[in-house]
Motif scaffolding. Sequence first.
Motif, PDB file in Angstrom:
ATOM      1  N   LEU A   1       0.824  -1.212   0.000  1.00 43.71           N
ATOM      2  CA  LEU A   1       0.000   0.000   0.000  1.00 43.71           C
ATOM      3  C   LEU A   1       0.859   1.263   0.000  1.00 43.71           C
ATOM      4  O   LEU A   1       0.501   2.272  -0.626  1.00 43.71           O
ATOM      5  N   LEU A   2       1.991   1.224   0.691  1.00 40.47           N
ATOM      6  CA  LEU A   2       2.914   2.349   0.638  1.00 40.47           C
ATOM      7  C   LEU A   2       3.407   2.569  -0.794  1.00 40.47           C
ATOM      8  O   LEU A   2       3.549   3.709  -1.244  1.00 40.47           O
ATOM      9  N   GLU A   3       3.643   1.479  -1.497  1.00 41.48           N
ATOM     10  CA  GLU A   3       4.073   1.589  -2.893  1.00 41.48           C
ATOM     11  C   GLU A   3       2.950   2.170  -3.753  1.00 41.48           C
ATOM     12  O   GLU A   3       3.189   3.055  -4.589  1.00 41.48           O
TER      13      GLU A   3
ATOM     14  N   ALA B   1      12.262  12.675  -1.503  1.00 40.54           N
ATOM     15  CA  ALA B   1      11.130  12.094  -0.781  1.00 40.54           C
ATOM     16  C   ALA B   1      10.622  10.847  -1.495  1.00 40.54           C
ATOM     17  O   ALA B   1      10.344   9.820  -0.861  1.00 40.54           O
ATOM     18  N   HIS B   2      10.499  10.926  -2.801  1.00 41.96           N
ATOM     19  CA  HIS B   2       9.960   9.806  -3.576  1.00 41.96           C
ATOM     20  C   HIS B   2      10.983   8.683  -3.729  1.00 41.96           C
ATOM     21  O   HIS B   2      10.672   7.504  -3.490  1.00 41.96           O
ATOM     22  N   ASP B   3      12.205   9.029  -4.125  1.00 36.86           N
ATOM     23  CA  ASP B   3      13.181   8.006  -4.501  1.00 36.86           C
ATOM     24  C   ASP B   3      13.965   7.454  -3.323  1.00 36.86           C
ATOM     25  O   ASP B   3      14.466   6.327  -3.395  1.00 36.86           O
ATOM     26  N   ILE B   4      14.085   8.213  -2.234  1.00 33.42           N
ATOM     27  CA  ILE B   4      14.914   7.775  -1.103  1.00 33.42           C
ATOM     28  C   ILE B   4      14.061   7.486   0.123  1.00 33.42           C
ATOM     29  O   ILE B   4      14.058   6.367   0.641  1.00 33.42           O
ATOM     30  N   GLU B   5      13.318   8.491   0.593  1.00 32.40           N
ATOM     31  CA  GLU B   5      12.506   8.288   1.807  1.00 32.40           C
ATOM     32  C   GLU B   5      11.487   7.170   1.630  1.00 32.40           C
ATOM     33  O   GLU B   5      11.403   6.250   2.450  1.00 32.40           O
ATOM     34  N   LEU B   6      10.703   7.226   0.566  1.00 31.04           N
ATOM     35  CA  LEU B   6       9.662   6.202   0.391  1.00 31.04           C
ATOM     36  C   LEU B   6      10.256   4.848   0.058  1.00 31.04           C
ATOM     37  O   LEU B   6       9.746   3.810   0.495  1.00 31.04           O
ATOM     38  N   ARG B   7      11.335   4.850  -0.704  1.00 28.20           N
ATOM     39  CA  ARG B   7      11.989   3.561  -0.976  1.00 28.20           C
ATOM     40  C   ARG B   7      12.428   2.905   0.324  1.00 28.20           C
ATOM     41  O   ARG B   7      12.234   1.696   0.533  1.00 28.20           O
ATOM     42  N   ALA B   8      13.021   3.692   1.227  1.00 26.49           N
ATOM     43  CA  ALA B   8      13.487   3.138   2.496  1.00 26.49           C
ATOM     44  C   ALA B   8      12.325   2.642   3.346  1.00 26.49           C
ATOM     45  O   ALA B   8      12.406   1.566   3.955  1.00 26.49           O
ATOM     46  N   ALA B   9      11.242   3.409   3.407  1.00 27.84           N
ATOM     47  CA  ALA B   9      10.091   3.001   4.223  1.00 27.84           C
ATOM     48  C   ALA B   9       9.469   1.713   3.687  1.00 27.84           C
ATOM     49  O   ALA B   9       9.152   0.788   4.448  1.00 27.84           O
ATOM     50  N   ILE B  10       9.286   1.652   2.373  1.00 25.57           N
ATOM     51  CA  ILE B  10       8.704   0.453   1.761  1.00 25.57           C
ATOM     52  C   ILE B  10       9.600  -0.756   1.988  1.00 25.57           C
ATOM     53  O   ILE B  10       9.130  -1.838   2.378  1.00 25.57           O
TER      54      ILE B  10
ATOM     55  N   ALA C   1       9.968   6.149  11.389  1.00 19.08           N
ATOM     56  CA  ALA C   1       8.798   5.472  11.959  1.00 19.08           C
ATOM     57  C   ALA C   1       8.820   3.995  11.592  1.00 19.08           C
ATOM     58  O   ALA C   1       8.559   3.123  12.434  1.00 19.08           O
ATOM     59  N   GLY C   2       9.138   3.700  10.340  1.00 15.36           N
ATOM     60  CA  GLY C   2       9.204   2.308   9.902  1.00 15.36           C
ATOM     61  C   GLY C   2      10.246   1.505  10.647  1.00 15.36           C
ATOM     62  O   GLY C   2      10.026   0.330  10.973  1.00 15.36           O
ATOM     63  N   TRP C   3      11.395   2.105  10.929  1.00 12.22           N
ATOM     64  CA  TRP C   3      12.449   1.402  11.654  1.00 12.22           C
ATOM     65  C   TRP C   3      11.997   0.971  13.037  1.00 12.22           C
ATOM     66  O   TRP C   3      12.519   0.004  13.588  1.00 12.22           O
ATOM     67  N   LYS C   4      11.029   1.681  13.624  1.00 12.81           N
ATOM     68  CA  LYS C   4      10.509   1.288  14.930  1.00 12.81           C
ATOM     69  C   LYS C   4       9.280   0.383  14.795  1.00 12.81           C
ATOM     70  O   LYS C   4       9.178  -0.665  15.436  1.00 12.81           O
ATOM     71  N   ILE C   5       8.341   0.809  13.945  1.00  8.73           N
ATOM     72  CA  ILE C   5       7.066   0.105  13.859  1.00  8.73           C
ATOM     73  C   ILE C   5       7.224  -1.293  13.285  1.00  8.73           C
ATOM     74  O   ILE C   5       6.676  -2.268  13.832  1.00  8.73           O
ATOM     75  N   ALA C   6       7.944  -1.434  12.188  1.00 10.40           N
ATOM     76  CA  ALA C   6       7.988  -2.719  11.488  1.00 10.40           C
ATOM     77  C   ALA C   6       8.557  -3.844  12.347  1.00 10.40           C
ATOM     78  O   ALA C   6       7.938  -4.918  12.451  1.00 10.40           O
ATOM     79  N   PRO C   7       9.708  -3.679  13.001  1.00 12.11           N
ATOM     80  CA  PRO C   7      10.186  -4.786  13.849  1.00 12.11           C
ATOM     81  C   PRO C   7       9.305  -5.019  15.071  1.00 12.11           C
ATOM     82  O   PRO C   7       9.145  -6.168  15.518  1.00 12.11           O
ATOM     83  N   ALA C   8       8.716  -3.943  15.619  1.00  6.57           N
ATOM     84  CA  ALA C   8       7.820  -4.130  16.761  1.00  6.57           C
ATOM     85  C   ALA C   8       6.606  -4.951  16.361  1.00  6.57           C
ATOM     86  O   ALA C   8       6.186  -5.867  17.098  1.00  6.57           O
ATOM     87  N   LEU C   9       6.024  -4.654  15.208  1.00  4.39           N
ATOM     88  CA  LEU C   9       4.871  -5.428  14.743  1.00  4.39           C
ATOM     89  C   LEU C   9       5.275  -6.851  14.391  1.00  4.39           C
ATOM     90  O   LEU C   9       4.539  -7.806  14.680  1.00  4.39           O
ATOM     91  N   ALA C  10       6.419  -7.012  13.770  1.00  2.86           N
ATOM     92  CA  ALA C  10       6.882  -8.365  13.424  1.00  2.86           C
ATOM     93  C   ALA C  10       7.037  -9.215  14.669  1.00  2.86           C
ATOM     94  O   ALA C  10       6.770 -10.427  14.649  1.00  2.86           O
ATOM     95  N   ALA C  11       7.467  -8.592  15.774  1.00  7.78           N
ATOM     96  CA  ALA C  11       7.651  -9.334  17.029  1.00  7.78           C
ATOM     97  C   ALA C  11       6.330  -9.669  17.704  1.00  7.78           C
ATOM     98  O   ALA C  11       6.301 -10.500  18.618  1.00  7.78           O
ATOM     99  N   GLY C  12       5.227  -9.014  17.305  1.00  3.51           N
ATOM    100  CA  GLY C  12       3.934  -9.253  17.929  1.00  3.51           C
ATOM    101  C   GLY C  12       3.513  -8.178  18.899  1.00  3.51           C
ATOM    102  O   GLY C  12       2.518  -8.339  19.620  1.00  3.51           O
ATOM    103  N   CYS C  13       4.243  -7.062  18.944  1.00  2.20           N
ATOM    104  CA  CYS C  13       3.885  -5.954  19.827  1.00  2.20           C
ATOM    105  C   CYS C  13       2.774  -5.108  19.213  1.00  2.20           C
ATOM    106  O   CYS C  13       2.458  -5.225  18.030  1.00  2.20           O
ATOM    107  N   THR C  14       2.194  -4.241  20.021  1.00  5.21           N
ATOM    108  CA  THR C  14       1.302  -3.190  19.537  1.00  5.21           C
ATOM    109  C   THR C  14       1.991  -1.852  19.767  1.00  5.21           C
ATOM    110  O   THR C  14       2.894  -1.742  20.601  1.00  5.21           O
TER     111      THR C  14
END
Length: 496
Positions: free
Chosen positions: A92-94, A115-124, A173-186
């Motif tokens: 959906l980010l893509e 923003a398009h080529d670096i920030e969003l690429r990194a977040a996705i 935000a992705g660097w924090k949210i994605a591993p936390a969600l992968a681990a099963g956290c909220t």
Amino acid sequence: MSAVTHEEWLRRAKSLHPSGAHHIDGADEPGAGGTFAAVSPRDGQTLAQVADGGAAEVDAAVAAARRAFDTGPWPRLAPVERGRVLLRIADLLEERRAELALTVSLEMGKPITDAHDIELRAAITTFRWYGQLADKLTDESPHTAPDALALVTREPAGVVGAVVPWNFPLTLAGWKIAPALAAGCTVVLKPSENSPLSALLLGRLATEAGLPPGVLNVVNGEGPVAGRALGLHPDVDVLAFTGSTAVGRHFLHYAADSNLKRVWLELGGKSPNIVLPDAPDLDRAAATAAWGIFFNQGEMCTAPSRLLVHSSVAERVTEAVVRRARELRVGDPLDPATEMGALVGEAHLGRVLGHIGTGREEGARLRTGGERVLAETGGTYLEPTVFDGVEPTMRLAREEIFGPVLSVLAFDDLDEAVRLANATEYGLAAGLWTSDLSTAHMVSRALKAGTVWVNCYEEGDLTVPFGGMKQSGNGRDKSAHALEKYTELKTTWIQL
């Protein structure tokens, strides 16, 4: 992306109507705390009125995250199922990449191309990488006595409070949210008040991707109010923060004053970039030094803001950096040809100009830049700035400026270079340019920094950890090591 014109981005910007409501328990919530204006540093215009959260909104978001963790399905899903949701978030980010890039560019001044080529690429990439990793983590069964079985299991830590800055609002935000969600956290995410809109859109897309209600909540508000409430909240089990060292100290106090929650900090930097005479390509070293300090308007914790150059090549390298600084195109973030956009706001621009004034007063030589430009646009633009003749005791060499301001210091031998590089309270990153393999290894070991780049700068991918030493913080983002922040180890000993 390259085919999109300035005019087209302007047209899209006019049709953008972002919502500033909180995102709590899977739904948009206006809250009861009034609103604040999200102002674009591009031209000083208001993008949206954003719900201003306080203790009540944080309480509601944490309560939703607590329910989702204690009784909801997310921590109990098979890891492969959690991974699939993360992959849908990435998709959906893509799909919404242009809209998200435009939002980031407008709210914090980043050039639209970056923003398009670096920030969003990194977040996705971040959500995709952790989505693929989610079902590949293993527990342990250590060899013990023959009449016992020991199991070491990794369990989700609980409710995570994530407080992130404005300079890379989606990536960090992705660097924090994605591993936390992968681990099963909220998660309860508190974005910077300078960049709330992209984070809110991320929260809505995550719900659309299939996250159960309460698993990811986004609360807006000022750091001393909403951030403090999150840091003090007794139902938050882990707090992950990226920002200044001064604010990081506050979160440690909040943890001590509440429930001793674990606090993970990625803080400031004053990164050295060492250029030795045997650098494989001095011109490339100079070009990279200029790119590193002026990329993202210098608003980067890892920015190589101290260029340490051997005296035998100092003038050659400095002149090349100055030449590149004068060539950089500063301008409208929505113009794809812009190389350096606007600083995030008037207050921040004033702080950076204050550092430049201090540098002049201290006796450093201003080689180029140092002035506000394009003020007639209503935006907050600054010339790329280079000082040389900087002494280690000057504030230019010691304090994080977080803007496009480079300090050049000369040295005469390798020991002096290492001593200068480590003469800082920070320890986030460093660069080294040399053709000698032994020098590369020895100096990298001697530098007190979480990341050392050799003959490059700002390179890497999701497989390697990122974080700092000393007052640049603790813990690591990126890589499988990030899961350590959001999990607890449990030992089960079974007597046979």
